[in-house]
Design an enzyme around this catalytic site. Structure first.
Site, short mmCIF file in Angstrom:
data_model
loop_
_atom_site.label_atom_id
_atom_site.label_comp_id
_atom_site.label_asym_id
_atom_site.label_seq_id
_atom_site.Cartn_x
_atom_site.Cartn_y
_atom_site.Cartn_z
N GLY A 89 34.12 108.80 -22.65
CA GLY A 89 32.72 108.83 -23.04
C GLY A 89 32.59 109.33 -24.45
N GLY A 91 32.58 111.78 -26.68
CA GLY A 91 32.96 113.19 -26.64
C GLY A 91 32.44 113.93 -27.86
N ARG A 92 32.04 113.17 -28.87
CA ARG A 92 31.53 113.83 -30.08
C ARG A 92 30.50 112.96 -30.79
NH1 ARG A 92 36.53 113.29 -34.28
NH2 ARG A 92 37.43 111.37 -33.46
N LYS A 107 28.34 110.86 -35.38
CA LYS A 107 29.66 111.24 -34.87
C LYS A 107 30.01 112.62 -35.41
CE LYS A 107 34.41 109.54 -34.83
NZ LYS A 107 35.25 108.41 -35.25
N ASP A 119 36.52 119.47 -29.34
CA ASP A 119 35.49 120.39 -29.83
C ASP A 119 34.19 119.68 -30.21
OD1 ASP A 119 36.27 119.08 -32.11
OD2 ASP A 119 37.15 120.82 -33.09
N GLY A 120 34.17 118.37 -30.06
CA GLY A 120 32.94 117.63 -30.37
C GLY A 120 32.70 117.42 -31.85
N ARG A 171 26.49 106.42 -37.99
CA ARG A 171 26.94 105.04 -37.98
C ARG A 171 25.99 104.18 -37.14
NH1 ARG A 171 32.62 105.73 -34.61
NH2 ARG A 171 31.68 106.33 -32.64
N ASP A 248 38.39 101.18 -24.61
CA ASP A 248 37.18 101.97 -24.91
C ASP A 248 36.83 101.90 -26.39
OD1 ASP A 248 39.71 103.60 -24.71
OD2 ASP A 248 38.49 104.98 -25.88
N ASN A 249 37.70 101.31 -27.20
CA ASN A 249 37.39 101.14 -28.62
C ASN A 249 37.12 99.68 -28.93
OD1 ASN A 249 37.71 103.85 -29.18
ND2 ASN A 249 39.88 103.66 -29.71
P1 AMP Z 1 39.16 107.70 -29.99
O1 AMP Z 1 40.45 107.11 -29.59
O2 AMP Z 1 39.15 108.45 -31.29
O3 AMP Z 1 38.08 106.67 -29.96
O4 AMP Z 1 38.78 108.84 -28.92
C1 AMP Z 1 39.06 108.76 -27.53
C2 AMP Z 1 38.17 109.68 -26.75
O5 AMP Z 1 38.34 111.03 -27.15
C3 AMP Z 1 36.69 109.38 -26.90
O6 AMP Z 1 36.09 109.56 -25.66
C4 AMP Z 1 36.23 110.42 -27.90
O7 AMP Z 1 34.87 110.71 -27.78
C5 AMP Z 1 37.10 111.60 -27.55
N1 AMP Z 1 37.31 112.52 -28.69
C6 AMP Z 1 38.06 112.33 -29.79
N2 AMP Z 1 38.02 113.41 -30.59
C7 AMP Z 1 37.21 114.33 -29.99
C8 AMP Z 1 36.76 115.63 -30.33
N3 AMP Z 1 37.14 116.26 -31.45
N4 AMP Z 1 35.93 116.24 -29.46
C9 AMP Z 1 35.55 115.66 -28.31
N5 AMP Z 1 35.94 114.43 -27.95
C10 AMP Z 1 36.76 113.76 -28.77
MG MG Z 2 36.75 105.73 -29.39
#
Ligand code: AMP
Ligand code: MG
Length: 484
Positions: A89, A91-92, A107, A119-120, A171, A248-249
């Site tokens: 989901g 996460g940040r 973001k 840490d969001g 974004r 998810d991306n």
């Molecule tokens: P990504 O591959 O960067 O798209 O991230 C994969 C997942 O990790 C997604 O659900 C993001 O929201 C979560 N995520 C990445 N970095 C952070 C962060 N610093 N804090 C919280 N969630 C994160």
């Molecule tokens: Mg992502």
């Protein structure tokens, strides 16, 4: 329009409440504007002058909201490096609603229900990379999210080796629904009703022409297959590597989303891997179209409860041929050849070129720019001088000249075709790194200059002539980490 006059559409709240969490952003300390993007302002009819106001800064930082705006983060699932994760989901990231069909999202706005161990936050380095690159992609006509503005702050986050300043990038996307959003319902909730609702929402937002059609969910799938084939063709033709092509991306609108350890390839290497954590090269340059196809299969699997499975399989089969057609058409244009007109896709010539580029060790995009700037075939020095080994390219030019002769096109015509597709400037990681280092010292000028270059890559930028040259060897094809 003034910031306070912007009207947001919050229609995601029609969806099942399991799909999102309403929450407030957690503002950063002492926010500072790093940059705002006029072309993105135009997309939502925002006056440029508004972006220099304190209120705008507060808006990006989550201290101020727009009229009717409520913020929320979305849940989704996804296959990460091939393994299913039932709940991921935002996460940040925090969604702010849509303006002119652009869905706004900040973001780095703090922890959400979906943050897991994170840490969001988003550190400045990663926000700068996303901000500039999404604009660079758009200027090359590669479907992508856009970015409105970026802020820096006095809040710090722990990353691999040190504390880094936190930022927020705003974004905008035609959709933030991912293949993983469909997986969430199909795989974990067992809810056909919600899958239908989600599909209807995607159709409404991104494929409105299908709204009253028979078999609209199959056709939605078909449209995405088609868009993704085109997207991947553009990535491949320009040497763009996403780095984390997890489901998810992967956008349901067929645009590039979630910029992480991406790169425009420096020196041509078909097995290039830009993501440090991708030891096996699942997301290597050459694998990208096949991974995209795999991701679409995951979507087909999620949709099978509400679709005719045979139709999904049939539509799936157009992906690779369609991808190849568009890729070859683009590559022909990059060579100044008119494949459609001549009825020949020049596949052999292009394959020979890729082999020659790889063995000559030459900067991929600079090669095309210099090809577009040749004065005649008698002097290839501008190209040969920047290749480590000259022979492979010399041999390729013999084949190329033959094809050009057969096409009966003129040198001038080829140059004209090439000038429209081969930019002088491609944003490379080493340039972003320079901008990031300066930004860490509080100097945001290079971020803004790179944005200007990213948005006008075919123009001259006298002060930055150096960035039109091959990537210095020591910075070429460096792998980046996901930590951001
Ligand atoms: P990504 O591959 O960067 O798209 O991230 C994969 C997942 O990790 C997604 O659900 C993001 O929201 C979560 N995520 C990445 N970095 C952070 C962060 N610093 N804090 C919280 N969630 C994160
Ligand atoms: Mg992502």
């Amino acid at each position: 329009m003034k910031l306070n006059d912007l009207k947001v559409n919050m229609d995601y709240f029609h969806m099942d409440t399991k799909l999102y969490q309403k929450l407030n952003p957690r503002p950063l300390k002492n926010p500072k504007l790093v940059s705002f993007n006029k072309t993105a302002c135009d997309l939502i009819n925002l006056d440029y002058s508004e972006c220099e106001s304190k209120e705008f800064l507060e808006f990006i930082n989550g201290e101020k909201s727009l009229v009717n705006q409520e913020s929320y983060s979305m849940v989704y699932a996804g296959h990460q490096f091939g393994y299913f994760v039932p709940q991921l989901g935002d996460g940040r990231a925090i969604n702010l609603g849509a303006i002119n069909s652009w869905h706004l999202q900040t973001k780095g706005s703090g922890r959400t229900k979906y943050s897991r161990q994170g840490d969001g936050r988003a550190v400045l380095r990663s926000s700068i990379r996303e901000y500039i690159m999404s604009e660079a992609m758009h200027s090359l006509d590669i479907p992508t999210t856009r970015a409105l503005a970026i802020i820096d702050s006095d809040t710090f986050a722990n990353r691999e080796w040190e504390k880094e300043s936190c930022s927020v990038v705003l974004r905008m996307s035609p959709s933030w629904i991912r293949i993983g959003t469909f997986e969430f319902f199909a795989k974990t909730q067992n809810s056909i009703e919600n899958l239908i609702k989600l599909s209807d929402y995607v159709i409404e937002q991104n494929y409105p022409h299908l709204k009253n059609e028979d078999k609209k969910y199959e056709k939605m799938f078909y449209s995405l297959v088609d868009k993704t084939a085109l997207l991947l063709a553009k990535w491949q033709a320009y040497g763009f590597m996403h780095g984390v092509m997890n489901t998810d991306n992967f956008s349901m609108a067929g645009v590039t989303i979630d910029y992480g350890p991406y790169a425009f390839m420096d020196y041509f290497d078909k097995n290039c891997i830009c993501n440090h954590t991708d030891a096996e090269g699942r997301y290597s340059y050459n694998n990208q179209p096949y991974v995209a196809r795999w991701n679409l299969l995951v979507l087909a699997n999620a949709l099978k409860e509400i679709c005719d499975e045979n139709k999904l399989i049939e539509y799936m089969q157009i992906f690779l041929p369609q991808h190849e057609n568009v890729y070859l058409e683009l590559m022909n244009k990059r060579l100044g050849l008119n494949a459609v007109k001549s009825g020949n896709n020049n596949l052999d010539l292009i394959l020979e070129l890729l082999g020659a580029l790889e063995s000559s060790k030459i900067d991929y995009n600079v090669f095309f720019y210099r090809l577009s700037s040749l004065k005649s075939f008698n002097d290839l020095s501008s190209i040969l001088d920047i290749s480590v080994f000259q022979e492979p390219l010399k041999n390729w030019f013999v084949s190329y000249e033959k094809v050009c002769e057969n096409e009966k096109s003129t040198f001038e015509l080829r140059i004209k075709i090439m000038k429209k597709i081969n930019p002088k400037y491609i944003i490379k990681n080493y340039m972003l790194q320079e901008a990031i280092e300066l930004a860490h010292e509080g100097d945001y000028s290079l971020v803004n200059d790179l944005l200007e270059i990213a948005q006008n890559p075919f123009d001259e930028h006298k002060k930055y002539e150096k960035y039109s040259k091959p990537t210095p060897m020591e910075f070429a094809n460096i792998k980046l980490t996901c930590s951001s």
